[in-house]
Design an enzyme around this catalytic site. Structure first.
Site, PDB file in Angstrom:
ATOM      1  CD  GLU A 123      29.527  39.876  30.325  1.00  0.00           C
ATOM      2  OE1 GLU A 123      29.807  39.099  31.123  1.00  0.00           O
ATOM      3  OE2 GLU A 123      28.535  40.472  30.316  1.00  0.00           O
ATOM      4  CG  HIS A 239      33.887  43.242  37.604  1.00  0.00           C
ATOM      5  ND1 HIS A 239      34.231  44.294  36.798  1.00  0.00           N
ATOM      6  CD2 HIS A 239      33.041  42.493  37.076  1.00  0.00           C
ATOM      7  CE1 HIS A 239      33.413  44.043  35.496  1.00  0.00           C
ATOM      8  NE2 HIS A 239      32.706  43.086  35.895  1.00  0.00           N
ATOM      9  NE  ARG A 288      33.828  39.068  34.808  1.00  0.00           N
ATOM     10  CZ  ARG A 288      32.958  38.636  35.386  1.00  0.00           C
ATOM     11  NH1 ARG A 288      32.866  37.871  36.435  1.00  0.00           N
ATOM     12  NH2 ARG A 288      31.869  38.835  34.805  1.00  0.00           N
ATOM     13  CG  HIS A 352      33.092  40.305  40.571  1.00  0.00           C
ATOM     14  ND1 HIS A 352      31.759  40.829  40.814  1.00  0.00           N
ATOM     15  CD2 HIS A 352      32.670  39.640  39.389  1.00  0.00           C
ATOM     16  CE1 HIS A 352      31.176  40.871  39.953  1.00  0.00           C
ATOM     17  NE2 HIS A 352      31.480  39.928  39.123  1.00  0.00           N
ATOM     18  NE  ARG A 387      33.058  32.376  40.588  1.00  0.00           N
ATOM     19  CZ  ARG A 387      31.815  31.844  40.831  1.00  0.00           C
ATOM     20  NH1 ARG A 387      30.814  31.991  40.051  1.00  0.00           N
ATOM     21  NH2 ARG A 387      31.501  31.084  41.820  1.00  0.00           N
TER      22      ARG A 387
END
Length: 542
Positions: A123, A239, A288, A352, A387
């Site tokens: 990811e 997100h 992100r 998010h 994050r």
């Protein structure tokens, strides 16, 4: 002062039924503590079930060649943009393999790979395939299922439909319980020398979010009113790829996990041009904050700012592969009238994860005696300014367990207060803003791309539109929490005159390490106003 309508007693009250709360409750019970879990909705209604991607972890014998805990730490530090606490990062990530092993022992089933080991994906921000997943893209649901089943099998009591209002404290300032309201607004007190906040985030502060309706910042408000500081609240991660369902989408919107990009999907605009090409060395798998900001810039530039979404092109995956690997995303797309196998998926950024929260150490301890925090509500130093994908479930598993052990140790050492010395106050009165107005101004001026003028607008709206109300219902408790969280965020965002991680200031577009490579904390004054401070001296004392 007032007497509660009813009371209950435990060694530890856990607020929240997500991964951190249930992990802590199970471990505390195994250590011989009397535990009570409380949640304002049903046990299944927390944030954990909506986590699609997986758990980022480097498992012994089941990782990419050359991958390691050190490499996972390095990726986390890069994503955190200079504000992570490296010691905390290392401790939490190093605890990941054992935590996942314990979770599997409780019955959680992760997807197998073709080689017989666990399947792994990659990811955003990760330099290796290290994210293990369940049900294709339903990892959170499987983690929640396993933990709830273990809780019920172990007869851990869960008090549903009770909202946390405020901590109950002694005259000396130690936490000694929790004041709650039931579904009918009847107040009660849960007497306990230890309260663990595991209440999730604050996604409902914005119009569109990946979070469920329960994510209203309740734990942040309880902690602030109890005298605990919060840190890094200006960093709210958006997100990059939430399913776009039309202009004016409100509430929880379906997530399109970035694991779809991990399997080769790319972001494109209406003309088919790549959005992330040349933006970052990892392109579509950049962290992100980078991807969300790039999409926002691209939308602003396309056709004079008319576009309000882009597309995620996953048409290289055949129908069987997409349906098997991403059943949740596939179903959400079909519901929205999109067939992701034959056409790109319309997506846009949405609120998010909160990157900051209640200041705590890796054992969940906060500066307030008897108050602990774990999961998204906490700020341990793991996330910094942004994050890293799929570190969230990992954090809940590791810190939830450590927090339970910290409570047991503090109880045994006599560090906690006697609940008999608690002073139970009347239900508090607090400023409450209209939720719809708050969400609109936060989304317009305090989402991705902020400036001094816009932040001042939010501050003015909050100043003139709030009304002091007695918190005598769940709705009022939630709206007061969102109002307080909004005020704290605006104070921190206004002061941070740079762009870093999730915090993008269009009037200060550059990172300023000389001044701002530090976290800010927020406390409440005796009159309930947020004031700023420096976290550096406090972090080690938490």
């Amino acid at each position: 002062m007032s007497d509660p309508r009813w009371e209950a007693r435990a060694d530890l009250v856990v607020v929240g039924t997500g991964v951190a709360g249930l992990t802590a409750a199970l471990r505390a019970q195994a250590l011989g503590l009397q535990v009570l879990v409380v949640t304002k909705a049903a046990a299944e209604d927390g944030n954990t079930r909506w986590a699609q991607g997986g758990v980022a972890v480097v498992l012994p014998g089941e990782h990419d060649e050359g991958d390691s805990v050190d490499r996972h730490v390095a990726d986390t530090l890069v994503a955190g943009a200079g504000l992570c606490d490296e010691d905390a990062v290392r401790e939490i990530i190093a605890g990941g393999p054992a935590a996942v092993t314990r979770l599997r022992a409780l019955g959680a089933v992760f997807d197998p790979g073709s080689d017989g080991r666990l399947a792994r994906t990659r990811e955003g921000g990760h330099t290796a395939f290290r994210v293990v997943h369940a049900g294709g893209d339903a990892t959170g649901a499987e983690v929640e299922r396993a933990l709830l089943a273990a809780t019920r099998d172990g007869r851990v009591p869960v008090l549903e439909n009770h909202v946390a209002v405020q901590a109950v404290k002694t005259v000396a300032g130690a936490v000694a319980g929790l004041q709650v309201l039931d579904a009918n607004g009847v107040p009660g007190v849960l007497n306990a020398p230890a309260v663990l906040l595991a209440t999730g985030g604050l996604g409902q502060l914005f119009q569109a979010t990946s979070n469920p309706e329960v994510a209203t910042g309740d734990g942040l408000a309880v902690a602030l009113r109890a005298g605990a500081p919060v840190a890094d609240v200006e960093f709210v991660q958006f997100h990059p790829t939430v399913l776009y369902t039309g202009q004016g989408a409100r509430g929880r919107c379906p997530l399109v996990t970035e694991a779809v990009r991990g399997e080769g999907a790319v972001l494109v605009d209406a003309t088919g041009a790549r959005v992330m090409l040349g933006v970052h060395p990892l392109a579509d798998l950049a962290p992100r904050d980078v991807v969300a900001a790039a999409i926002t810039r691209h939308m602003a530039l396309e056709r004079g700012g008319v576009d309000d979404h882009v597309f995620l092109d996953a048409t290289h995956l055949d129908a069987a592969t997409f349906r098997t690997r991403f059943p949740t995303v596939y179903a959400a797309c079909l519901t929205a009238g999109v067939d992701p196998v034959v056409e790109p998926i319309p997506v846009a950024p949405a609120a998010h994860f909160a990157c900051g929260g209640v200041v705590s150490d890796v054992d969940g301890r906060t500066p307030v005696v008897g108050l602990y925090a774990a999961g998204e509500v906490a700020s341990t130093g793991l996330h910094g300014a942004n994050r890293l994908a799929s570190n969230s479930l990992l954090e809940g598993l590791v810190v939830g367990e450590r927090a339970a052990e910290a409570v047991a140790a503090d109880l045994a050492a006599g560090r906690l207060a006697d609940p008999c010395r608690a002073v139970v106050a009347d239900l508090p009165t607090a400023p409450v803003a209209d939720r719809d107005s708050l969400q609109r101004v936060m989304s317009r001026y305090a989402a991705i791309g902020r400036d001094a003028e816009g932040l001042a607008v939010v501050g003015s709206v909050l100043d003139v539109s709030t009304v002091d109300k007695r918190l005598e219902s769940r709705l009022l408790v939630e709206d007061a929490a969102l109002t307080l969280a909004g005020r704290a965020l605006i104070a921190a965002a206004s002061a941070r005159r740079e762009s870093r991680g999730c915090h993008v200031r269009t009037d200060f577009p550059n990172k300023d390490d000389a001044v701002w490579r530090r976290s800010q904390l927020v406390r409440l004054t005796p009159t309930g106003q947020p004031v700023l401070g420096n976290l550096t001296a406090l972090r080690g004392a938490a």
